[in-house]
Structures are given as structure tokens and as C-alpha cells.
Scaffold this motif. Structure first.
Motif, mmCIF file in Angstrom:
data_model
loop_
_atom_site.group_PDB
_atom_site.id
_atom_site.type_symbol
_atom_site.label_atom_id
_atom_site.label_comp_id
_atom_site.label_asym_id
_atom_site.label_seq_id
_atom_site.Cartn_x
_atom_site.Cartn_y
_atom_site.Cartn_z
ATOM 1 N N GLY A 10 33.717 -67.013 92.427
ATOM 2 C CA GLY A 10 35.147 -67.273 92.517
ATOM 3 C C GLY A 10 35.936 -66.287 91.684
ATOM 4 N N ILE A 11 37.188 -66.086 92.049
ATOM 5 C CA ILE A 11 38.077 -65.234 91.263
ATOM 6 C C ILE A 11 39.348 -66.020 90.959
ATOM 7 N N VAL A 12 39.713 -66.054 89.684
ATOM 8 C CA VAL A 12 40.936 -66.721 89.264
ATOM 9 C C VAL A 12 41.807 -65.706 88.536
ATOM 10 N N ALA A 13 43.065 -65.636 88.921
ATOM 11 C CA ALA A 13 44.004 -64.724 88.265
ATOM 12 C C ALA A 13 44.674 -65.435 87.093
ATOM 13 N N VAL A 14 45.011 -64.666 86.073
ATOM 14 C CA VAL A 14 45.741 -65.198 84.925
ATOM 15 C C VAL A 14 47.026 -64.394 84.766
ATOM 16 N N SER A 15 48.013 -65.034 84.170
ATOM 17 C CA SER A 15 49.316 -64.380 84.022
ATOM 18 C C SER A 15 49.974 -64.847 82.729
ATOM 19 N N ARG A 16 50.382 -63.900 81.908
ATOM 20 C CA ARG A 16 51.159 -64.258 80.714
ATOM 21 C C ARG A 16 52.564 -64.655 81.169
ATOM 22 N N ASP A 17 53.101 -65.729 80.550
ATOM 23 C CA ASP A 17 54.324 -66.317 81.079
ATOM 24 C C ASP A 17 55.559 -65.425 80.980
ATOM 25 N N THR A 47 45.081 -71.538 91.984
ATOM 26 C CA THR A 47 45.738 -71.748 90.692
ATOM 27 C C THR A 47 45.771 -70.439 89.924
ATOM 28 N N ILE A 48 46.925 -70.107 89.372
ATOM 29 C CA ILE A 48 47.038 -68.949 88.485
ATOM 30 C C ILE A 48 47.255 -69.488 87.074
ATOM 31 N N ILE A 49 46.445 -69.034 86.157
ATOM 32 C CA ILE A 49 46.428 -69.624 84.818
ATOM 33 C C ILE A 49 47.466 -68.971 83.922
ATOM 34 N N GLU A 50 48.461 -69.769 83.532
ATOM 35 C CA GLU A 50 49.442 -69.351 82.536
ATOM 36 C C GLU A 50 49.298 -70.165 81.244
ATOM 37 N N GLN A 64 35.415 -78.143 92.994
ATOM 38 C CA GLN A 64 35.518 -78.599 94.378
ATOM 39 C C GLN A 64 34.993 -77.552 95.354
ATOM 40 N N ALA A 65 35.179 -76.284 95.028
ATOM 41 C CA ALA A 65 34.711 -75.202 95.897
ATOM 42 C C ALA A 65 33.231 -74.886 95.705
ATOM 43 N N GLY A 66 32.583 -75.497 94.709
ATOM 44 C CA GLY A 66 31.167 -75.237 94.452
ATOM 45 C C GLY A 66 30.895 -73.881 93.841
ATOM 46 N N ILE A 67 31.853 -73.362 93.109
ATOM 47 C CA ILE A 67 31.701 -72.030 92.506
ATOM 48 C C ILE A 67 30.780 -72.107 91.291
ATOM 49 N N ASN A 68 29.828 -71.167 91.208
ATOM 50 C CA ASN A 68 28.921 -71.158 90.058
ATOM 51 C C ASN A 68 29.012 -69.883 89.223
ATOM 52 N N SER A 69 29.826 -68.920 89.627
ATOM 53 C CA SER A 69 30.070 -67.698 88.849
ATOM 54 C C SER A 69 31.545 -67.356 88.998
ATOM 55 N N LEU A 70 32.145 -66.836 87.935
ATOM 56 C CA LEU A 70 33.599 -66.709 87.931
ATOM 57 C C LEU A 70 34.057 -65.346 87.428
ATOM 58 N N VAL A 71 35.009 -64.773 88.165
ATOM 59 C CA VAL A 71 35.718 -63.569 87.740
ATOM 60 C C VAL A 71 37.096 -64.006 87.253
ATOM 61 N N ILE A 72 37.382 -63.740 85.981
ATOM 62 C CA ILE A 72 38.720 -63.992 85.434
ATOM 63 C C ILE A 72 39.462 -62.663 85.467
ATOM 64 N N GLY A 81 44.529 -67.174 75.064
ATOM 65 C CA GLY A 81 44.027 -68.509 74.747
ATOM 66 C C GLY A 81 43.551 -69.256 75.976
ATOM 67 N N PRO A 82 44.407 -69.500 76.964
ATOM 68 C CA PRO A 82 43.968 -70.212 78.169
ATOM 69 C C PRO A 82 42.838 -69.517 78.925
ATOM 70 N N LEU A 83 42.871 -68.201 79.023
ATOM 71 C CA LEU A 83 41.793 -67.558 79.781
ATOM 72 C C LEU A 83 40.459 -67.692 79.059
ATOM 73 N N SER A 84 40.495 -67.706 77.706
ATOM 74 C CA SER A 84 39.259 -67.920 76.952
ATOM 75 C C SER A 84 38.760 -69.348 77.107
ATOM 76 N N ILE A 85 39.682 -70.304 77.144
ATOM 77 C CA ILE A 85 39.291 -71.702 77.375
ATOM 78 C C ILE A 85 38.667 -71.850 78.755
ATOM 79 N N MET A 86 39.206 -71.144 79.741
ATOM 80 C CA MET A 86 38.631 -71.181 81.087
ATOM 81 C C MET A 86 37.190 -70.680 81.062
ATOM 82 N N ALA A 87 36.971 -69.578 80.373
ATOM 83 C CA ALA A 87 35.608 -69.044 80.273
ATOM 84 C C ALA A 87 34.697 -70.010 79.526
ATOM 85 N N GLN A 88 35.239 -70.669 78.512
ATOM 86 C CA GLN A 88 34.448 -71.586 77.694
ATOM 87 C C GLN A 88 34.063 -72.843 78.473
ATOM 88 N N ARG A 89 34.997 -73.366 79.265
ATOM 89 C CA ARG A 89 34.743 -74.629 79.963
ATOM 90 C C ARG A 89 33.995 -74.440 81.283
#
Length: 495
Positions: A10-17, A47-50, A64-72, A81-89
Motif C-alpha cells: 500500500g501507499i499512503v501520502a502524508v501532508s504537512r498542514d 486517507t492523506i495523513i496530516e 481493510q485492504a489487507g495490506i502487509n507492506s507500506l510505502v509512506i 510526528g504522525p507519519l512516524s506513528i503510522m510507521a510505528q503502528r
């Protein structure tokens, strides 16, 4: 291949507010389109992480998508902070990559500053002790990022494989083969389970498989695979019984793990009680993605499995065995390329290499065991090897090993299997590794590695090196080019 993970990326984009969210969104879409062009399957999380609330949403979407590897993906500077929490969780392997600026016209109103954002992301991940994969140069155009994502797939597959791996061992290591084993604590540090069993356990499951319903089918497969290279048709039912027994044990004893490999004692008492050599069965299981390391080499089995995940292709385990005679070198000058005699060695084992990795092969008997166990007799209990020349082509030597004080170290070295007739017995080939003589002395000998090397049929040192980095292995050696000195090497001015 069975017994290895299927990566769902999966790929999730992040954006500083303080940056336009739309910039990350359109850049993520461009990366996903580039992945499609390269036939790389990736699921776009919408979802775009802000902020942290977005992390919760993105994690639910990934589950829900069954993703087991992630590109942030830092489409802009990104909130560290949030992108690191995403990687951590997130439970699986994670990669940080970022967007390069597209054109001069965008620098005034649509600049993303992700080049800067990666620095903060890396710093924040370090504060949380996160093992995040960051490519060699993590900032790029959509096409460049797509290539990085493609390179991440085998890394992810290997990490996921280790997270779900159990090693089944049977028997103690053979006498005078203390090098084939090492403390198992480091396996648990990697998240790998181990189930140790005795040789009697192995004999018991073999005897219990007598009359197994799968034996006729396995015999038919062996007959088709061997063709005319089958001088011992009477041996196949015994080998098939052994294969059926191992496969049943594998399925029944996975427990909380998902994948399993073997490290089995295969001599000297094995032949007397089982009535054959297990090498051909080991080769067949390796073909399916279930390596069976010889001589209870637990870390050899681990190394073979990592190679199998990294390549999606069978691995083998060979002795770094003997030098190549000078007359053989001279007779094969046409295939030597840039290799010299000092770059060569022969890799050998009794006959455990997958049939698809052999240039030619035949069911044979183990010559050394025969001379010890059946001297002067027709081969009987020493039959069961798959012997011949291993296919020429690209190769990587690899081993991950625990030291006696439970520290992990590893080596990787790329080269070639040369199309030279080894004129010897076993599963064997002539290997060319640049600067092998120095690598042999200043890595293999100096750092006390055992004689078994994991063999990858392809150049995958980059993938394995990245996996080792994610695992936190810092002691990684490779074959140094001629102009680079090993730390322990005598300076050339003294010679």
C-alpha cells in the motif's frame, strides 16, 4: 513457490498542514500510475495523513485492504510526528520515500520541500527506534519512486517471511561439524521460532508414513522429473515416503508461525536406519520454497529461506569446497572473462540443489559415504543424491550467522557460476567471485564463518543488504575490490 509471503503493498501520502494537501494527493496518484506502468501492484490509501486522527483512519483503511507492506510517501514536507506513528503502528515493513519538484514553474506556489521533510522523518523515526527502509536516494520523480517501490517488494517479502518463520531441526550436528550450528538466541531476536527434535523423532514420522496415500503421486512426479536419469527406480518409494512424512510434519507443526524450513541431520547414522540418502528429497522441497539445510545447519536454513524470499526462486546450500586446478582454468580460458584463478572456487554438496537449478543431473549415490559405509559393495543405503553440474549464471553468496556470543553478522558477495565442467561428483560448479582469495581469507576465515554458503541464483546483494539493515545487522561484509583494503589485511607496502 509455496511457503513464502505474498506482498500486498500500500501507499499512503502524508501532508504537512501548512502545505496544500492536493499536492500530496496528485503526486501520490502520479506514483501509483507509474507503478502500474511498471507492473508493480500497489493499493492507494485514500486517507492523506496530516494529523494523528488521520493515522487512525489510514490504519483502518490499510487493515481493510489487507495490506502487509507500506510505502509512506512525502508528497510535500510531511508531518514527522504522525507519519512516524503510522510507521510505528503498522505491523509490516515500511518505507519512506519523497517527491522531487517537477518543474521550475511550480517553485513559487506549489513547492513541496519533501527533500527537507525526509530529514525530519528520519530523525523522528530514530527517536522511536523504528526500523524503516529508506532507499539509497529516497527523493525522486514518480517514475523513480516507482522503481524504489519495486525494489522494496523483495525486501518486504523477506522481512515478512522472517516474521512468520519457524525452523524445524532434527538431530544434533554431526561430529566435527560444530561450525554448522550456533546459539539460537539470535533467532528469537529476529522473531524466528525454532522447534528442535531428535533423530528418533525423524525416524518415527518416516515410519509412520509407510503406505501414505501420496506416495504413488510423488513417485510419479519423481519419475517424470528424472526421466532417463534414474538408475534406481526401486529407491523412489522410500524417497517418496520420506517426502510425504516431511510435508505432513511441516503442515501439522506450524503452530503460531506461517512458514517453515528444515535443518536436518543427514549422516552418518541416517543411512543405516532409513536406507537411503535424503539429498534428492531436500532438493525437491527447496524447489517448492521449503529449504532443507544439511547437517543441522540452522543458520544455513535461515540464510536459504531469506534468499528464497528475496529471489522468489529456489536457493541451495553449498560447501565453499575446493580450489579449481590450474589446468582446468587454462582449458576454459574462453569462459573465464575477467576472472583469474584466484577468483575461483568450487561450490559442492552431496546433491541437495533444486532440479531447476541444475544444468544436468542424475539420481546417484554419495561417493564419500559409500566409501565409509559400503566399501567394496554395490551402492544401497548411500543412494539418493541428485548429482551433476549446477547451471551457469549470476550468483550471490550469502550467510547470516550468529557468533558464539549471540551477535549477528553476515556476508554477501556477487559473482558468476561459470560454464566449466567440474569433472567431479556431487551437485557442483565452478564459481567466480571477484577478489575471492582475499574475501576468503579476510572475511570467511578471519571472521570464522562455517563452510556452508547460501547460494542465490541471481545478483540480489542489494536486496539482502537492505534486509540486513532493516534487521539491525551492522556487521556486514562483502568482497572488497582490489583497491580497497580489509581492516585486518596486511598493507601491500609490507609485502
Amino acid at each position: 513457490m509455496i511457503n513464502i509471503p505474498q506482498v500486498k503493498l500500500g501507499i499512503v501520502a502524508v501532508s504537512r498542514d501548512c502545505f496544500p494537501l492536493s499536492l500530496s494527493e496528485q503526486r501520490r496518484k502520479a506514483v501509483a500510475a507509474a507503478c502500474t506502468e511498471k507492473d508493480i501492484q500497489v493499493v492507494e490509501l485514500q486517507t492523506i495523513i496530516e494529523n494523528e486522527n488521520d493515522v487512525v483512519k489510514a490504519l483502518a483503511e490499510a487493515e481493510q485492504a489487507g495490506i502487509n507492506s507500506l510505502v509512506i510517501y512525502l508528497g510535500n514536507f510531511g508531518p514527522e510526528g504522525p507519519l512516524s506513528i503510522m510507521a510505528q503502528r503498522f505491523a509490516g515493513p515500511t518505507m519512506f520515500v519523497a517527491a522531487a519538484e517537477e518543474a521550475t514553474a511550480g517553485l513559487k506556489d506549489a513547492r513541496g520541500d519533501a527533500y527537507c521533510g525526509v530529514l525530519n522523518a528520519s530523525y523522528s523515526a530514530g527517536l522511536r527506534n523504528l526500523a524503516v527502509h529508506i532507499p539509497e536516494y529516497p527523493v525522486g520523480t514518480p517514475c523513480e519512486v516507482a522503481k524504489m517501490i519495486g525494489d522494496f517488494v523483495p525486501v518486504s517479502r523477506t522481512i515478512l517471511g522472517l516474521q512468520g518463520l519457524k525452523i524445524f531441526s532434527f538431530g544434533p550436528r554431526p561430529q566435527d561439524f560444530v561450525a554448522c550450528n550456533a546459539p539460537i538466541k539470535a533467532l528469537f531476536d529476529l522473531g524466528v521460532e525454532i522447534m528442535e527434535n531428535s533423530e528418533l523423532d525423524l525416524l518415527d514420522i518416516y515410519q509412520a508414513a509407510e503406505g501414505h496415500a501420496d506416495i504413488p503421486k510423488i513417485v510419479a512426479e519423481m519419475e517424470a522429473e528424472l526421466g532417463d536419469n534414474n538408475p534406481y527406480p526401486d529407491l523412489l518409494p522410500k524417497l517418496a515416503q520420506y517426502e510425504a512424512a516431511l510435508l505432513d510434519f511441516h503442515a501439522a507443526n506450524m503452530g503460531a508461525s506461517t512458514f517453515g524450513v528444515f535443518a536436518n541431520k543427514c549422516w552418518p547414522s541416517f543411512e543405516k536406519f532409513f536406507g537411503f540418502v535424503p539429498c534428492y528429497v531436500n532438493a525437491r522441497l527447496a524447489q517448492r520454497g521449503i529449504p532443507v539445510a544439511c547437517e543441522v545447519d540452522i543458520y544455513g536454513a535461515l540464510s536459504e529461506y531469506m534468499i528464497t524470499c528475496a529471489t522468489n526462486h529456489p536457493a541451495t546450500l553449498l560447501d565453499i569446497n575446493n580450489t579449481v586446478p590450474q589446468d582446468m582454468v587454462e582449458a576454459n580460458a574462453a569462459v573465464m572473462g575477467n576472472y583469474t584463478a584466484k577468483d575461483l572456487f568450487m561450490g559442492f554438496h552431496c546433491g541437495n540443489t533444486a532440479p531447476s537449478c541444475m544444468k544436468n543431473s542424475q539420481l546417484r549415490f554419495q561417493k564419500i559415504m559409500h566409501s565409509l559405509m559400503e566399501p567394496g559393495k554395490e551402492p544401497d543405503i548411500t543412494r539418493g543424491t541428485l548429482e551433476g553440474q549446477i547451471k551457469p549464471g549470476e550468483v550471490t553468496l550469502f550467510r547470516l550467522q550468529s557468533t558464539a556470543d549471540t551477535k549477528l553478522r553476515a556476508y554477501v558477495a556477487q559473482g558468476d557460476i561459470l560454464d566449466i565442467d567440474p569433472q567431479s561428483f556431487g551437485a557442483i560448479a565452478a564459481f567466480g567471485i571477484p577478489e575471492m582469495q582475499r574475501f576468503y581469507r579476510h572475511v570467511l576465515v578471519e571472521k570464522r564463518y562455517p563452510h556452508h554458503a547460501g547460494i542465490a541464483f541471481g545478483h540480489v546483494a542489494k536486496t539482502l543488504y537492505q534486509v540486513l539493515n532493516l534487521l539491525g545487522v551492522s556487521d556486514i561484509d562483502y568482497n572488497q575490490p582490489a583497491q580497497e583494503r580489509y581492516p585486518n589485511e596486511i598493507p601491500s607496502v609490507f609485502l
